[in-house]
Design a protein around this motif. Structure first.
Motif, mmCIF file in Angstrom:
data_model
loop_
_atom_site.group_PDB
_atom_site.id
_atom_site.type_symbol
_atom_site.label_atom_id
_atom_site.label_comp_id
_atom_site.label_asym_id
_atom_site.label_seq_id
_atom_site.Cartn_x
_atom_site.Cartn_y
_atom_site.Cartn_z
ATOM 1 N N CYS A 65 5.879 52.058 36.358
ATOM 2 C CA CYS A 65 7.225 51.817 36.915
ATOM 3 C C CYS A 65 7.535 52.809 38.023
ATOM 4 N N LEU A 66 7.213 54.089 37.782
ATOM 5 C CA LEU A 66 7.512 55.098 38.806
ATOM 6 C C LEU A 66 6.688 54.836 40.060
ATOM 7 N N ALA A 67 5.414 54.479 39.858
ATOM 8 C CA ALA A 67 4.548 54.246 41.027
ATOM 9 C C ALA A 67 5.070 53.072 41.851
ATOM 10 N N ARG A 68 5.506 52.003 41.190
ATOM 11 C CA ARG A 68 6.029 50.848 41.940
ATOM 12 C C ARG A 68 7.316 51.225 42.670
ATOM 13 N N GLU A 69 8.145 52.014 42.005
ATOM 14 C CA GLU A 69 9.393 52.454 42.664
ATOM 15 C C GLU A 69 9.058 53.325 43.875
ATOM 16 N N ARG A 118 -6.760 55.324 30.052
ATOM 17 C CA ARG A 118 -7.170 54.295 31.016
ATOM 18 C C ARG A 118 -6.043 53.327 31.362
ATOM 19 N N PRO A 119 -5.180 52.892 30.392
ATOM 20 C CA PRO A 119 -4.060 52.012 30.784
ATOM 21 C C PRO A 119 -3.112 52.682 31.779
ATOM 22 N N THR A 120 -2.940 53.997 31.664
ATOM 23 C CA THR A 120 -2.063 54.708 32.612
ATOM 24 C C THR A 120 -2.690 54.695 34.003
ATOM 25 N N GLU A 121 -3.992 54.943 34.048
ATOM 26 C CA GLU A 121 -4.694 54.907 35.343
ATOM 27 C C GLU A 121 -4.598 53.506 35.947
ATOM 28 N N GLU A 122 -4.762 52.495 35.091
ATOM 29 C CA GLU A 122 -4.719 51.104 35.550
ATOM 30 C C GLU A 122 -3.326 50.763 36.097
ATOM 31 N N ALA A 123 -2.300 51.282 35.442
ATOM 32 C CA ALA A 123 -0.923 51.028 35.894
ATOM 33 C C ALA A 123 -0.719 51.605 37.298
ATOM 34 N N THR A 147 -2.733 49.406 39.971
ATOM 35 C CA THR A 147 -2.187 48.080 40.298
ATOM 36 C C THR A 147 -0.763 48.162 40.857
ATOM 37 N N SER A 148 -0.323 49.364 41.223
ATOM 38 C CA SER A 148 1.074 49.541 41.654
ATOM 39 C C SER A 148 1.274 49.276 43.144
ATOM 40 N N GLY A 149 0.171 49.136 43.874
ATOM 41 C CA GLY A 149 0.295 48.988 45.332
ATOM 42 C C GLY A 149 0.211 50.318 46.056
ATOM 43 N N ALA A 150 0.044 51.404 45.284
ATOM 44 C CA ALA A 150 -0.020 52.735 45.898
ATOM 45 C C ALA A 150 -1.388 52.977 46.524
ATOM 46 N N GLN A 151 -1.425 53.971 47.395
ATOM 47 C CA GLN A 151 -2.697 54.497 47.900
ATOM 48 C C GLN A 151 -3.046 55.613 46.895
ATOM 49 N N ARG A 192 -8.844 59.328 52.761
ATOM 50 C CA ARG A 192 -10.228 59.700 52.417
ATOM 51 C C ARG A 192 -10.539 59.506 50.913
ATOM 52 N N TYR A 193 -9.602 59.865 50.058
ATOM 53 C CA TYR A 193 -9.839 59.747 48.607
ATOM 54 C C TYR A 193 -9.003 58.629 47.970
ATOM 55 N N ALA A 194 -8.417 57.777 48.788
ATOM 56 C CA ALA A 194 -7.616 56.672 48.248
ATOM 57 C C ALA A 194 -8.527 55.706 47.497
ATOM 58 N N GLY A 195 -8.057 55.243 46.355
ATOM 59 C CA GLY A 195 -8.839 54.300 45.554
ATOM 60 C C GLY A 195 -9.994 54.968 44.824
ATOM 61 N N GLN A 196 -9.950 56.290 44.669
ATOM 62 C CA GLN A 196 -11.063 56.990 44.012
ATOM 63 C C GLN A 196 -10.620 57.710 42.744
ATOM 64 N N VAL A 197 -11.575 57.790 41.810
ATOM 65 C CA VAL A 197 -11.403 58.622 40.620
ATOM 66 C C VAL A 197 -12.268 59.857 40.831
ATOM 67 N N LEU A 198 -11.637 61.034 40.806
ATOM 68 C CA LEU A 198 -12.372 62.288 41.002
ATOM 69 C C LEU A 198 -12.456 63.002 39.658
#
Ligand SMILES: NC(=O)c1ccc[n+]([C@@H]2O[C@H](COP(=O)([O-])OP(=O)(O)OC[C@H]3O[C@@H](n4cnc5c(N)ncnc54)[C@H](OP(=O)(O)O)[C@@H]3O)[C@@H](O)[C@H]2O)c1
Length: 281
Positions: A83-87, A108-113, A116-120, A178-184
């Motif tokens: 919710c926060l990420a979408r806001e 993992r569900p938190t990471e998935e949320a 899928t929020s539309g964030a970078q 550079r690190y958008a869409g990545q798990v570090l």
């Protein structure tokens, strides 16, 4: 290996958990990199559990560091972070970095949320913090009673200095996409058992300190005394049982990949904390 020490000066970064172990260092590192920090915690009017407090902190910022209390895998974390990420995205704050944990399936569900929020987005999955031994609920026991009681068995863990997490977070925020869409995945430089870690602290302080391994279920009874609410006890016990089964007994190279240098050594952390008197009774 990629070296990336560049940062974008002038970014405004919301730092949640800003009074906590990682958030305070992220705020420090971000300021040192020329970013403007908006510290967000309950004393600053931001509450993860009160959605009406989110927009005033997020509006006009460029990026945010997200720390979910008390754990990224807590049952309510995915909903709140999503919710926060979408806001945030709706308000134009697209660059979001979430602190997560290595080997934590519950997270993992938190990471998935977030994903899928539309964030970078960037997820930083950290090993156990070295600062668990110097800040937070464990330190009082070690300092006052000379004993650490913990369900860590004899598993080995590459404890990470939270300053390295902060440096990675700030580098990721400052590096554009550079690190958008990545798990570090980030860890310290050495594998140590909890007993070996306590032995290093004992050697540095000259005190007789010991480690006593207990089963996670037994440890659960002590957790209530550390302020863990009753409704979270089962989750925390499950978390310890799964995370401390040896799955994380390996190094990760996120610090080297992002910062182009080795992680700080556990010994350095111990020497500095001992000099600061952290374990003086
Ligand atoms: N410990 C580890 O080894 C480890 C390893 C990997 C990942 N993690 C993850 O690290 C995270 C914890 O980070 P940390 O250790 O840096 O934090 P921390 O030191 O436990 O501090 C918690 C922060 O959250 C704030 N906070 C607490 N409740 C809040 C609320 N309802 N709304 C807004 N802010 C709140 C606190 O400030 P106020 O009290 O002032 O609000 C404080 O700044 C967890 O998500 C955990 O899963 C931990």
């Amino acid at each position: 290996m990629t070296q990336n020490t560049g940062t974008e000066q002038g970014l405004t970064v919301v730092v949640t958990g800003a009074s906590g172990r990682t958030g305070s260092r992220v705020a420090e590192a971000a300021r040192a990199a020329g970013m403007t920090v908006r510290a967000a915690s309950r004393t600053r009017g931001f509450d993860w559990r009160d959605r009406s407090t989110w927009a005033q902190v997020l509006r006009g910022a460029d990026a945010a560091y997200l720390v979910y209390p008390s754990d990224v895998g807590a049952p309510d974390a995915a909903d709140a972070v999503g919710c926060l990420a979408r806001e945030a995205v709706g308000l134009g704050v697209r660059r979001l970095v979430l602190l997560s944990a290595r080997g934590e399936e519950q997270a993992r569900p938190t990471e998935e949320a977030l994903r899928t929020s539309g964030a970078q987005w960037t997820v930083v999955r950290a090993a156990w913090f070295a600062q668990n031994f110097s800040e937070g609920p464990l330190v009082a026991e070690l300092r006052e009673h000379g004993e650490l009681v913990f369900p860590g068995g004899a598993v080995r863990e590459p404890f990470i200095d939270v300053r390295d997490i902060a440096d990675v977070v700030v580098a990721a925020i400052g590096a554009g996409d550079r690190y958008a869409g990545q798990v570090l995945e980030v860890s310290g430089a050495r594998l140590l058992t909890f007993g070996e870690a306590v032995a290093e602290i004992a050697a540095a302080t000259g005190r007789e300190l010991s480690y006593r391994a207990v089963p996670a279920r037994e440890y659960g009874e002590r957790l209530a005394g550390f302020g863990v609410p009753p409704e979270e006890l089962d989750f925390v016990v499950d978390l310890f049982e799964s995370l401390l089964d040896g799955r994380n007994a390996h190094l990760s190279d996120g610090v080297r990949e992002v910062l182009g240098r080795e992680p700080r050594d556990f010994g350095q952390f111990v020497r500095e904390a001992a000099t600061a008197g952290v374990w003086k009774p």
